[in-house]
Scaffold this active site. Structure first.
Site, PDB file in Angstrom:
ATOM      1  N   ARG A 182       1.015  -1.233   0.130  1.00 30.53           N
ATOM      2  CA  ARG A 182       0.058  -0.207  -0.379  1.00 30.53           C
ATOM      3  C   ARG A 182       0.841   1.039  -0.096  1.00 30.53           C
ATOM      4  O   ARG A 182       0.271   2.144  -0.498  1.00 30.53           O
ATOM      5  CB  ARG A 182      -1.347   0.022   1.325  1.00 30.53           C
ATOM      6  N   THR A 183       1.943   0.878   0.581  1.00 29.19           N
ATOM      7  CA  THR A 183       2.519   2.338   1.165  1.00 29.19           C
ATOM      8  C   THR A 183       3.271   2.854  -0.497  1.00 29.19           C
ATOM      9  O   THR A 183       3.139   4.509  -0.798  1.00 29.19           O
ATOM     10  CB  THR A 183       3.340   2.873   2.438  1.00 29.19           C
ATOM     11  N   LYS A 209      25.591  -4.417  -1.809  1.00 29.87           N
ATOM     12  CA  LYS A 209      27.303  -4.085  -1.904  1.00 29.87           C
ATOM     13  C   LYS A 209      27.909  -3.674  -0.809  1.00 29.87           C
ATOM     14  O   LYS A 209      28.791  -3.590  -0.859  1.00 29.87           O
ATOM     15  CB  LYS A 209      27.347  -3.595  -2.936  1.00 29.87           C
ATOM     16  N   ARG A 252      11.095   3.503   3.129  1.00 25.27           N
ATOM     17  CA  ARG A 252      10.937   3.145   3.900  1.00 25.27           C
ATOM     18  C   ARG A 252      12.565   1.972   4.481  1.00 25.27           C
ATOM     19  O   ARG A 252      12.764   1.380   3.037  1.00 25.27           O
ATOM     20  CB  ARG A 252      10.111   1.958   3.438  1.00 25.27           C
ATOM     21  N   HIS A 312       5.696   5.779  11.363  1.00 30.21           N
ATOM     22  CA  HIS A 312       5.236   5.866   9.639  1.00 30.21           C
ATOM     23  C   HIS A 312       4.054   7.187   9.878  1.00 30.21           C
ATOM     24  O   HIS A 312       3.114   6.800   9.660  1.00 30.21           O
ATOM     25  CB  HIS A 312       4.694   4.757   9.740  1.00 30.21           C
TER      26      HIS A 312
HETATM   27  C1  NCD Z   1       2.069  -0.977   8.562  1.00 23.46           C
HETATM   28  C2  NCD Z   1       4.170  -0.610   8.180  1.00 23.46           C
HETATM   29  O1  NCD Z   1       3.981  -1.237   7.484  1.00 23.46           O
HETATM   30  O2  NCD Z   1       4.308  -0.555   9.212  1.00 23.46           O
HETATM   31  N1  NCD Z   1       1.572  -1.189   6.835  1.00 23.46           N
HETATM   32  C3  NCD Z   1       0.952  -0.449   6.183  1.00 23.46           C
HETATM   33  O3  NCD Z   1       1.692   0.533   6.290  1.00 23.46           O
HETATM   34  N2  NCD Z   1      -0.411   0.019   5.097  1.00 23.46           N
HETATM   35  C4  NCD Z   1       1.478  -1.428   9.524  1.00 23.46           C
HETATM   36  C5  NCD Z   1       2.170  -3.603   9.675  1.00 23.46           C
HETATM   37  O4  NCD Z   1       2.627  -3.795   8.036  1.00 23.46           O
HETATM   38  O5  NCD Z   1       2.101  -3.744   9.777  1.00 23.46           O
END
Ligand code: NCD
Length: 316
Positions: free
Chosen positions: A58-59, A87, A108, A136
């Protein structure tokens, strides 16, 4: 120029109430433009780079959809395995390279503080898409947007945050954001997975009423919003500890009968076992609508950090 122009988005509590209202109102304006199929060119000629060193559906996809919807371009590293980090390149060197290719960077990474390190390595805006068990913030913004859209307000609500509150970065950020509003928080988790002290201190300092509980059933009748999360398998030191706690709570349709009929059920997704499939057709089960809200909210963030303010109508 707006106040968020060229700013990084690293933590939820970096935002003032005024900035939150600007982001939410801008997201609403983009949502309306998308709904009527208005062609948008606000970020034409701009490039977003998404660097994902942990899994994501999703993100990453909603950030990329947001940039494409705004007429911009996307350069994506979905798997760190395919980048030079494999590397042995440092995060700072990767960022210094990517800043030569892109106008905005979404990162991320498995380490807490990685987004702040990346931001220190470049003048370009860095948006934290999850730093380990840290924060997040863009998820929390879309959670807030969803609560306001589904319940028409945030003030006065009782919000129950449930699950792995210790390792869950979405709940760390959402609790910090909600602390800016007049809400009541119920924190439901196993004893071992309680909300970390720094987040609890922040909530307490804001004056928001908070109760901790291990009992999901007793939280349901009190809640206006129930925010479920998965137990974060990848953050446990030993597999046996995860196995012991993984099915601590499973929300079923039968349990919702004790709650208000307008109860809103959210989840950042992915879910594992914690929401039974029979909850999905409950009217207030909004987790897939919540995921879709990632697009207008991330459009707003990208436009604002790129210094392209869209005219918005006043938010409620
Ligand atoms: C979350 C995350 O990556 O922290 N997912 C997301 O971004 N929608 C929640 C999760 O992974 O549980």
């Amino acid at each position: 120029m707006t106040r968020l122009s060229q700013k990084d988005v690293l933590r939820a509590d970096q935002f003032s109430r005024e900035e939150l209202e600007l982001i939410l109102a801008t997201a609403t304006a983009y949502e309306q433009a998308l709904a009527v199929g208005e062609p948008l060119h606000d970020l034409r000629g701009r490039i977003l780079s998404t660097l994902f060193f942990e899994p994501s559906t999703r993100t990453r996809l909603s950030f990329e959809a947001a940039m494409l919807r705004l007429g911009g371009g996307v350069l994506s590293v979905a798997e760190a395995k395919s980048s030079s980090a494999a590397k042995g390149e440092s995060l700072e060197d990767t960022i210094r390279t990517v800043e030569g290719y892109a106008d905005v960077i979404v990162l991320r990474h498995p380490e807490v503080g990685a987004a702040a390190r990346a931001a220190a390595a470049t003048e370009k805006p860095v948006l934290n898409a999850g730093d380990g068990a840290g924060e997040h913030p863009t998820q929390a913004l879309l959670d807030l947007f969803t609560i306001r859209k589904e319940r028409t307000r945030i003030e006065g609500l009782t919000v129950a945050l449930e699950g792995d509150l210790r390792h869950g970065r979405t709940v760390h950020s959402l609790a910090r954001l909600l602390a800016l509003y007049d809400v009541r928080l119920i924190l439901v988790s196993p004893e071992e997975l309680r909300m970390p002290p720094d987040v609890l201190e922040r909530i307490a300092a804001s004056g928001v009423e908070v109760v901790e509980s291990t009992d999901l059933r007793s939280a349901i009748p009190q809640a206006d919003v129930l925010y479920m999360t998965r137990i974060q398998r990848e953050r446990f030191a030993t597999p046996s500890e995860y196995e012991r706690l993984k099915d601590s709570y499973v929300l079923t349709r039968e349990m919702l009968a004790a709650g208000d009929s307008s109860l809103l059920v959210l989840h950042p997704l992915p879910r594992v076992n914690e929401i039974a499939a029979d909850v999905d057709d409950f009217q207030g089960a909004a987790y897939f609508r919540q995921a879709a809200n990632g697009v207008p909210v991330r459009m707003a963030l990208l436009a604002l950090v790129c210094g392209i303010p869209r005219a918005t109508t006043a938010s409620p």
